[in-house]
Each structure stands twice: as C-alpha cells, then as structure tokens.
Motif scaffolding. Sequence first.
Motif, short mmCIF file in Angstrom:
data_model
loop_
_atom_site.label_atom_id
_atom_site.label_comp_id
_atom_site.label_asym_id
_atom_site.label_seq_id
_atom_site.Cartn_x
_atom_site.Cartn_y
_atom_site.Cartn_z
N LEU A 111 -3.70 -16.83 -4.95
CA LEU A 111 -4.01 -15.96 -4.29
C LEU A 111 -3.37 -15.54 -2.71
N GLY A 112 -2.86 -16.79 -2.25
CA GLY A 112 -1.94 -16.72 -1.02
C GLY A 112 -0.69 -15.58 -1.14
N PRO A 113 0.05 -16.23 -2.11
CA PRO A 113 1.24 -15.40 -2.61
C PRO A 113 0.84 -13.84 -2.88
N VAL A 114 -0.10 -13.65 -3.45
CA VAL A 114 -0.77 -12.26 -4.06
C VAL A 114 -0.76 -11.57 -2.76
N ILE A 115 -1.58 -11.99 -1.78
CA ILE A 115 -2.13 -11.27 -0.64
C ILE A 115 -0.81 -11.06 0.63
N VAL A 116 0.10 -12.00 0.43
CA VAL A 116 1.33 -11.88 1.19
C VAL A 116 2.08 -10.67 0.39
N ILE A 117 2.19 -10.60 -0.64
CA ILE A 117 2.87 -9.40 -1.46
C ILE A 117 2.42 -8.25 -1.33
N ASN A 118 1.26 -8.05 -1.17
CA ASN A 118 0.25 -6.72 -0.99
C ASN A 118 0.74 -6.21 0.66
N VAL A 119 0.18 -7.41 1.41
CA VAL A 119 0.42 -6.88 2.71
C VAL A 119 2.02 -6.53 3.23
N VAL A 120 3.08 -7.04 2.65
CA VAL A 120 4.56 -6.75 3.12
C VAL A 120 4.72 -5.45 2.28
N SER A 121 4.35 -5.46 1.07
CA SER A 121 4.41 -3.86 0.31
C SER A 121 4.03 -2.99 1.03
N ALA A 122 2.54 -3.02 1.45
CA ALA A 122 1.93 -1.89 2.30
C ALA A 122 2.75 -1.69 3.50
N ILE A 123 3.18 -2.49 4.26
CA ILE A 123 3.96 -2.25 5.25
C ILE A 123 5.17 -1.50 5.14
N VAL A 124 5.90 -1.77 4.15
CA VAL A 124 7.24 -1.17 3.83
C VAL A 124 6.87 0.12 3.19
N GLY A 125 5.74 0.19 2.34
CA GLY A 125 5.33 1.47 1.83
C GLY A 125 5.02 2.68 2.87
N ALA A 126 4.46 2.27 4.19
CA ALA A 126 4.19 3.04 5.05
C ALA A 126 5.47 3.96 5.43
N ALA A 127 6.61 3.15 5.53
CA ALA A 127 7.84 3.73 5.83
C ALA A 127 8.35 4.57 4.65
N SER A 128 8.36 4.12 3.38
CA SER A 128 8.99 4.68 2.39
C SER A 128 8.01 4.27 1.17
N SER A 129 7.39 5.13 0.56
CA SER A 129 6.58 5.08 -0.44
C SER A 129 7.39 4.48 -1.72
N GLY A 130 8.82 5.14 -1.95
CA GLY A 130 9.51 4.63 -3.15
C GLY A 130 9.94 3.03 -2.78
N LEU A 131 10.45 2.74 -1.51
CA LEU A 131 10.82 1.37 -1.26
C LEU A 131 9.89 0.42 -1.41
N GLY A 132 8.56 0.80 -1.03
CA GLY A 132 7.33 -0.07 -1.03
C GLY A 132 7.04 -0.44 -2.44
#
Length: 229
Positions: free
Chosen positions: A112-133
């Motif tokens: 659960l910890g790694p999954v939460i970290v992946i989702n948070v980081v991907s959401a932050i990056v996706g806010a700037a660029s959806s493709g990159l996220g």
Amino acid sequence: MSNNDNPWEQPPSGEGEPSGYPQYGGQPNQGGYGQPPAQGGEYGQQGGYGQQGGYGQQGGYGQAPAQGSEYGQAPAQSGYGSAPQYSGAPAPTQGNLSSWGKRAGGYVIDILGPVIVINVVSAIVGAASSGLGTALRIILGLALLGFTIWNRWLQGGRTGQSIGRKQVGTKLIGVETGQPIGPLMAFVRDIAHLVDSVICYIGWLFPLWDSKRQTLADKIVKTVVIDVR
C-alpha cells in the motif's frame, strides 16, 4: 518215539539256544526287535533324533530364540515399528500468532505504501503534463511489480519475511510444516487475496475473529502469520 525226538516240539522256557527272535508268549531277548534301545545305539539314543543337539533340541528347530538372534527378537527402535520422527518446526499455536494490526502494518509497507507514493507522484507530474504523468505511472508501476516479485515472492517465500514483515516482526509459514512456503506458493497466496477483496474486502478482516487469524487467502494455501519478536 520219545518226546525229545519230536522235531516240532519247542524246548521248555529257558532251555535251548538263546535266539535273537522273541518266542511266542515269551519275553523278548535282549538285543532283539522291540527291546529298549541300548544306550549309545543308533535310533532314539542320545545324540540321535530328538536328542540334545538334534532336531527339537536346544538351539534347533522350534527352540526358543536365543537372545539377540534374528528371528523372534524385539524389533530395534529404528525399525518399521518404531515411533516416527518428524523434522521441521512444529505448527504454531494460538499464543504466537500475529495480531491483525501487525499483519496490516507489514502489508502497508510492502504494497500500500509504494502504491500511494506512485499515485501521488504521478498525479503531481500529470498536473503539468498528462502524457508525462501517464508514462511515469507506467514506469513506476513496473518498478513496483519488480520490487514485489523480489520482496514478497522470492525473499518472502524463501525466508517467510518480506521487508514489511521484517519491520513489524512477523513471519509467514505453512500450517502443516511450520516452514516458509517458497516463492511459488507465496505468489499463489497473493493472487488468492483477490478472494478477500471481492467480498467487499471482508476477507482481509477475517484475522480479527478467526481462531487461527487467517484471511481467506491463508485458508486456501494453508498458511499463518506468526509473531517472531
């Protein structure tokens, strides 16, 4: 003709030549047929059949087996009738089964910890660029899969402890063997957790009231989690 001249008349008892044949009505002569066997004779004598040292004698057929002999002796303790010896650690008892809180803590660290970290980081990056996220999410997801293979299936299957279980002080073992279940069964157990999830995640809560503190996945693959601290 006198009586003595009769050739058919036998001499009176006790008279005449001694014969090896018994007279009619008389006692058998010594040495004739039917006499008691002479000591040292052939049949029935000491040393013949039935004598000491012959058949039926001590040490012959039908005798009581000598102590330590092969037939009739008490079986050795290591033989087929001996008490079986079991190897491996015994199955755990109620006293050292891990609590639900520790089990949940280990799973949070591993999954659960790694999954939460992946989702948070991907959401932050996706806010700037959806493709990159999206690309980042895929890359981190594959990294998490590789980590899970090594951590929970290889390492956890061989030793019973993943990183999360080691941190909280628990160990996964088989109910029947008391030993780690191996990489293959560790993989099957994680797949079996789908059964715990499809019934509204109730299967994950089974350790709260189950006598062996097992989830449904544990019951399927016959495993328990014990406290090693």
